[in-house]
Design an enzyme around this catalytic site. Structure first.
Site, mmCIF file in Angstrom:
data_model
loop_
_atom_site.group_PDB
_atom_site.id
_atom_site.type_symbol
_atom_site.label_atom_id
_atom_site.label_comp_id
_atom_site.label_asym_id
_atom_site.label_seq_id
_atom_site.Cartn_x
_atom_site.Cartn_y
_atom_site.Cartn_z
ATOM 1 N N CYS A 7 -11.814 4.527 -5.599
ATOM 2 C CA CYS A 7 -10.793 5.573 -5.605
ATOM 3 C C CYS A 7 -9.606 4.962 -6.329
ATOM 4 C CB CYS A 7 -10.447 5.937 -4.164
ATOM 5 S SG CYS A 7 -8.993 6.996 -4.046
ATOM 6 N N CYS A 48 7.687 1.766 -3.077
ATOM 7 C CA CYS A 48 7.035 1.715 -1.764
ATOM 8 C C CYS A 48 7.999 1.485 -0.601
ATOM 9 C CB CYS A 48 5.965 0.635 -1.769
ATOM 10 S SG CYS A 48 4.961 0.663 -0.259
ATOM 11 N N ARG A 93 -7.619 14.145 -6.829
ATOM 12 C CA ARG A 93 -6.921 14.438 -5.563
ATOM 13 C C ARG A 93 -5.430 14.689 -5.802
ATOM 14 N NH1 ARG A 93 -8.344 10.149 -2.828
ATOM 15 N NH2 ARG A 93 -10.319 11.186 -2.479
ATOM 16 N N CYS A 122 6.658 -3.550 -4.974
ATOM 17 C CA CYS A 122 6.377 -2.280 -5.665
ATOM 18 C C CYS A 122 7.575 -1.336 -5.489
ATOM 19 C CB CYS A 122 5.101 -1.662 -5.116
ATOM 20 S SG CYS A 122 3.741 -2.860 -5.034
ATOM 21 N N CYS A 168 -9.218 7.810 5.571
ATOM 22 C CA CYS A 168 -8.703 6.712 4.735
ATOM 23 C C CYS A 168 -7.719 5.884 5.552
ATOM 24 C CB CYS A 168 -7.953 7.260 3.533
ATOM 25 S SG CYS A 168 -8.858 8.482 2.607
ATOM 26 N N CYS A 227 -12.703 5.303 3.739
ATOM 27 C CA CYS A 227 -12.004 4.690 2.609
ATOM 28 C C CYS A 227 -10.965 3.745 3.193
ATOM 29 C CB CYS A 227 -11.336 5.772 1.758
ATOM 30 S SG CYS A 227 -10.435 5.107 0.343
ATOM 31 N N CYS A 237 5.483 -5.697 3.916
ATOM 32 C CA CYS A 237 4.624 -6.205 2.840
ATOM 33 C C CYS A 237 5.399 -7.160 1.930
ATOM 34 C CB CYS A 237 4.073 -5.043 2.030
ATOM 35 S SG CYS A 237 2.925 -5.567 0.736
HETATM 36 N N1 SAM Z 1 -1.075 -2.271 -0.188
HETATM 37 C C1 SAM Z 1 -2.114 -1.519 -0.783
HETATM 38 C C2 SAM Z 1 -1.945 -1.352 -2.258
HETATM 39 O O1 SAM Z 1 -0.863 -1.570 -2.763
HETATM 40 O O2 SAM Z 1 -2.943 -1.014 -2.917
HETATM 41 C C3 SAM Z 1 -2.332 -0.176 -0.141
HETATM 42 C C4 SAM Z 1 -1.206 0.730 0.254
HETATM 43 S S1 SAM Z 1 -0.269 1.485 -1.063
HETATM 44 C C5 SAM Z 1 1.003 2.198 -0.109
HETATM 45 C C6 SAM Z 1 -1.308 2.789 -1.674
HETATM 46 C C7 SAM Z 1 -0.801 3.668 -2.781
HETATM 47 O O3 SAM Z 1 0.102 4.640 -2.258
HETATM 48 C C8 SAM Z 1 -0.024 3.043 -3.921
HETATM 49 O O4 SAM Z 1 -0.845 2.412 -4.850
HETATM 50 C C9 SAM Z 1 0.685 4.251 -4.513
HETATM 51 O O5 SAM Z 1 -0.133 4.860 -5.489
HETATM 52 C C10 SAM Z 1 0.844 5.190 -3.325
HETATM 53 N N2 SAM Z 1 2.266 5.302 -2.934
HETATM 54 C C11 SAM Z 1 2.952 4.437 -2.164
HETATM 55 N N3 SAM Z 1 4.227 4.825 -1.997
HETATM 56 C C12 SAM Z 1 4.376 5.977 -2.696
HETATM 57 C C13 SAM Z 1 5.473 6.864 -2.925
HETATM 58 N N4 SAM Z 1 6.679 6.634 -2.426
HETATM 59 N N5 SAM Z 1 5.262 7.972 -3.670
HETATM 60 C C14 SAM Z 1 4.038 8.209 -4.193
HETATM 61 N N6 SAM Z 1 2.968 7.390 -4.019
HETATM 62 C C15 SAM Z 1 3.125 6.292 -3.287
HETATM 63 FE FE1 SF4 Z 2 2.720 -3.614 -0.428
HETATM 64 FE FE2 SF4 Z 2 3.486 -1.086 -0.803
HETATM 65 FE FE3 SF4 Z 2 2.960 -2.656 -2.897
HETATM 66 FE FE4 SF4 Z 2 0.909 -1.832 -1.299
HETATM 67 S S1 SF4 Z 2 2.209 -0.525 -2.579
HETATM 68 S S2 SF4 Z 2 1.267 -3.914 -2.123
HETATM 69 S S3 SF4 Z 2 1.991 -1.791 0.685
HETATM 70 S S4 SF4 Z 2 4.631 -2.947 -1.400
#
Ligand code: SAM
Ligand code: SF4
Ligand code: DTB
Length: 317
Positions: free
Chosen positions: A187, A57, A259, A54, A94, A127, A50
């Site tokens: 959500c 992530c 959730r 973030c 989802c 979802c 990606c």
């Molecule tokens: N790319 C999309 C986005 O950013 O909305 C969808 C995927 S993203 C991985 C979905 C959600 O997963 C994030 O907004 C975050 O709340 C959660 N998430 C991702 N990595 C995480 C982590 N290491 N610990 C807890 N929650 C996490």
């Molecule tokens: Fe990309 Fe992860 Fe950020 Fe979603 S949460 S936009 S997958 S870096």
């Protein structure tokens, strides 16, 4: 009940623990008694690589989390996983993609839309979480029968810039508005344990409470620290802080499914029981989240049985 102000959220959240729990339990019983726990199975249909940064992530191409990027899965592969999830008792399926966002004219997006339509035909709620959406993409998902779109605000507007720099909190709100304007249920929740203060958590809740309508479901994730990401060294969230947050969310968003999301594998059965008591009524169900582990299916079914909690009835709402 009218929407709670930030001051009211503060008073709720900081009241004596057992007073808070009693109030949350009352809200749960008033709106949800007998409804059962929603089981949502999660599938990463496109993993890693990606463009966004973030800090939490595993899937950002900017961090060294060791996740091997994979292309978007085929529809048949997705459907096979969805069928299995249904057999195991999931009510909602989802699908997550590690994208910054999508446009309606992207052929990969069309594949996702088709998968949504087909999973819906299995009789499951659907979802997706695909990042930012254009108006046209939101409309296409609505037409395919999508039940809900997951797009988290993740933390307070003030803390967001410390976690993500490649898009803004406002960008998240813009997509949320598009989802709601297209008539798709939202959500939307966040993550605890990213160095935020209690005030940040309450500001995040204030944003959720202020949405029209408030989110249909609210995932409360505990950070799963991923080696190689900027937040790898964060200490775990205090369980009692998590319970306090769930209880406050239950009272502030009485009709939303709350959730208990990422981080559950690190919680004891007793800690999870307290979260359900405080008003959580949905979980991610299945051994894997997106890239990390979740409790096993048998473990979860045993826990629900031990707590005399039934899974949500299987039919689509
Ligand atoms: N790319 C999309 C986005 O950013 O909305 C969808 C995927 S993203 C991985 C979905 C959600 O997963 C994030 O907004 C975050 O709340 C959660 N998430 C991702 N990595 C995480 C982590 N290491 N610990 C807890 N929650 C996490
Ligand atoms: Fe990309 Fe992860 Fe950020 Fe979603 S949460 S936009 S997958 S870096
Ligand atoms: C949400 O709030 N939590 C889920 C779902 N929405 C997409 C994702 C949790 C991901 C946990 C980290 C991982 O498995 O990579």
């Amino acid at each position: 009940m009218s929407r709670l102000s930030l001051d009211e959220l503060r008073r709720l959240h900081h009241q004596p623990f057992f007073h808070l729990l009693r109030q949350a339990r009352e809200a749960y019983e008033r709106h949800w008694e007998g409804e059962g726990v929603q089981l949502c199975s999660l599938l990463s249909i496109k993993t890693g690589g990606c463009s966004e940064d973030c800090g939490y992530c595993a899937q950002s191409a900017r961090h060294a989390a060791g996740v091997t990027p994979t292309p978007l899965m085929d529809e048949e592969e997705i459907l096979a996983v969805a069928r299995r999830a249904k057999e195991l008792g999931a009510q909602r399926f989802c699908m997550g993609a590690a994208w910054k966002g999508v446009r309606e004219d992207d052929p990969r997006f069309e594949r996702v839309v088709s998968a949504v339509r087909e999973v819906g035909k299995l009789g499951m709620e659907t979802c997706v979480t695909l990042g930012h959406l254009t108006d046209g993409a939101a409309r296409a998902l609505k037409e395919a029968g999508l039940t809900a779109y997951n797009h988290n605000v993740d933390t307070s507007p003030e803390h967001y810039g410390k976690i993500v720099t490649t898009h803004t909190f406002q960008d998240r709100l813009d997509t949320i508005l598009r989802v709601q304007e297209a008539g798709i249920s939202l959500c939307c929740g966040g993550i605890l344990g990213m160095g935020e203060s209690a005030e940040d958590r309450l500001r995040m809740l204030e944003v959720l409470v202020g949405m029209t309508p408030p989110p249909e479901s609210v995932p409360i994730n505990c950070l799963t620290p991923i080696p190689g990401t900027p937040l790898e060294g964060r200490p775990p969230v205090d369980v009692l802080d998590l319970v306090r947050m769930i209880a406050t969310a239950r009272i502030a968003l009485p009709k939303s499914r709350v959730r208990l999301s990422a981080g559950r594998a690190a919680l004891s059965r007793e800690a999870q029981a307290l979260c359900f008591f405080a008003g959580a009524n949905s979980i991610f169900y299945g051994e894997k989240l997106l890239t990390t582990k979740n409790p096993g299916v048998n473990e979860d079914l045993e826990l629900l049985a031990a707590l005399d909690l039934a899974p949500q009835a299987a039919e689509r709402r």
